[in-house]
Design an enzyme around this catalytic site. Structure first.
Site, mmCIF file in Angstrom:
data_model
loop_
_atom_site.group_PDB
_atom_site.id
_atom_site.type_symbol
_atom_site.label_atom_id
_atom_site.label_comp_id
_atom_site.label_asym_id
_atom_site.label_seq_id
_atom_site.Cartn_x
_atom_site.Cartn_y
_atom_site.Cartn_z
ATOM 1 N N HIS B 34 86.848 65.489 -80.941
ATOM 2 C CA HIS B 34 88.131 64.799 -81.084
ATOM 3 C C HIS B 34 89.178 65.698 -81.730
ATOM 4 O O HIS B 34 88.836 66.701 -82.355
ATOM 5 C CB HIS B 34 87.954 63.563 -81.971
ATOM 6 C CG HIS B 34 87.478 63.934 -83.347
ATOM 7 N ND1 HIS B 34 86.143 64.207 -83.604
ATOM 8 C CD2 HIS B 34 88.132 64.118 -84.521
ATOM 9 C CE1 HIS B 34 86.019 64.535 -84.876
ATOM 10 N NE2 HIS B 34 87.200 64.495 -85.455
ATOM 11 N N HIS B 115 93.373 70.699 -83.560
ATOM 12 C CA HIS B 115 92.124 71.425 -83.297
ATOM 13 C C HIS B 115 90.987 70.459 -82.989
ATOM 14 O O HIS B 115 91.055 69.272 -83.327
ATOM 15 C CB HIS B 115 91.759 72.266 -84.529
ATOM 16 C CG HIS B 115 91.358 71.438 -85.715
ATOM 17 N ND1 HIS B 115 92.288 70.831 -86.545
ATOM 18 C CD2 HIS B 115 90.143 71.084 -86.205
ATOM 19 C CE1 HIS B 115 91.657 70.167 -87.495
ATOM 20 N NE2 HIS B 115 90.350 70.296 -87.320
#
Lengths: 172, 172
Positions: B34, B115
């Protein structure tokens, strides 16, 4: 891609389920504790939008309902799966029915037994031990169900939520 | 209860991330791959409905946008976390900003670096080995982001999706 439809009970019920799953459920790390509403089915990306539209229509016409869990049961002799038995209520059966009729694929293999798996893939000896202990346990767990989730499966066997369908009309 | 907001990239990106996470990420079993949009924050049940209304408003005013991933990076020397670097795009930064202003708690601790974590909690020797290998790898991963997810944390540290917020107006 492989999709499935499930509902997640509240945190209290999930925490209880996980206290067993951690030791006895080989799928512990693949998905949070859940009630399966529709077994995995294959869908190409182009078919997904129509499925979602149908799921929204179903959710919009469903009202929140109560579930309760009082005991542990098992699918023996069919399988060594141990589960928290979700007392059958009409609303849950109707929702399951709607997810297998009309424009939705009818991929039912078994009669619908609402449950939250807490142990699976145990050998017979382990199953007998664990089930003998678990079935003595009494619970008084309740939840109001007001949504279900469409999930898809990753290569490692785990499941990611694609979309949540909240019951009733959209508020905004 | 502890909530967080994240987005799940498509299956291809999640599968790539998991091929690393399986070996290097101690959170591998706790949540699918995620991009964190909002770090964990505490909320009582009564506050949740208002939060959800605000998240719907934000999602309704957000348009789908592209992300791309070309390489691996790390937060060293701050931490030994290794991640798939999501090339910063205005839409992602704006979404992150909206999730920390207005009626939403501003719980930012760091500047936003989009990220997907693929390794964490490694010791220094392991980190150096793994990072030296990973940083040589080039990627050409793209995705269209059209939703984000509100999640809550269970006792075992894992995360369950509470609701999905799809960008744009509701269709039905």
């Amino acid at each position: 891609m492989k999709y499935g439809i499930a509902l997640f009970p509240n945190k209290t019920i999930q925490d209880v389920a996980n206290s067993y799953r951690k030791r006895y459920d080989t799928h512990y790390a693949l998905i949070p504790p859940h009630i399966t509403l529709k077994e995995p089915f294959e869908l190409i990306d182009d078919e997904r939008d129509e499925l979602i539209l149908n799921l929204k229509k179903i959710a919009n016409k469903t009202k929140p309902f109560q579930i309760s869990i009082q005991k542990v049961s098992s699918f023996q002799p069919l399988s060594n799966t141990i589960y928290l038995k979700v007392e059958p209520v009409d609303e849950l059966t109707t929702l399951h029915e709607k997810l297998h009729t009309g424009k939705l694929p009818n991929n039912r293999k078994h009669p619908f037994v609402p449950h939250i798996t807490i142990g699976q893939n145990m050998n017979d000896v382990e199953f007998s031990d664990v089930y003998a202990t678990c079935r003595m346990q009494k619970f008084n767990l309740k939840d109001t169900i007001d949504r279900f989730q469409l999930l898809y499966q990753l290569e490692n066997g785990s499941w990611t939520v694609y979309e949540t369908f909240v019951f009733g009309d959209e508020k905004i």
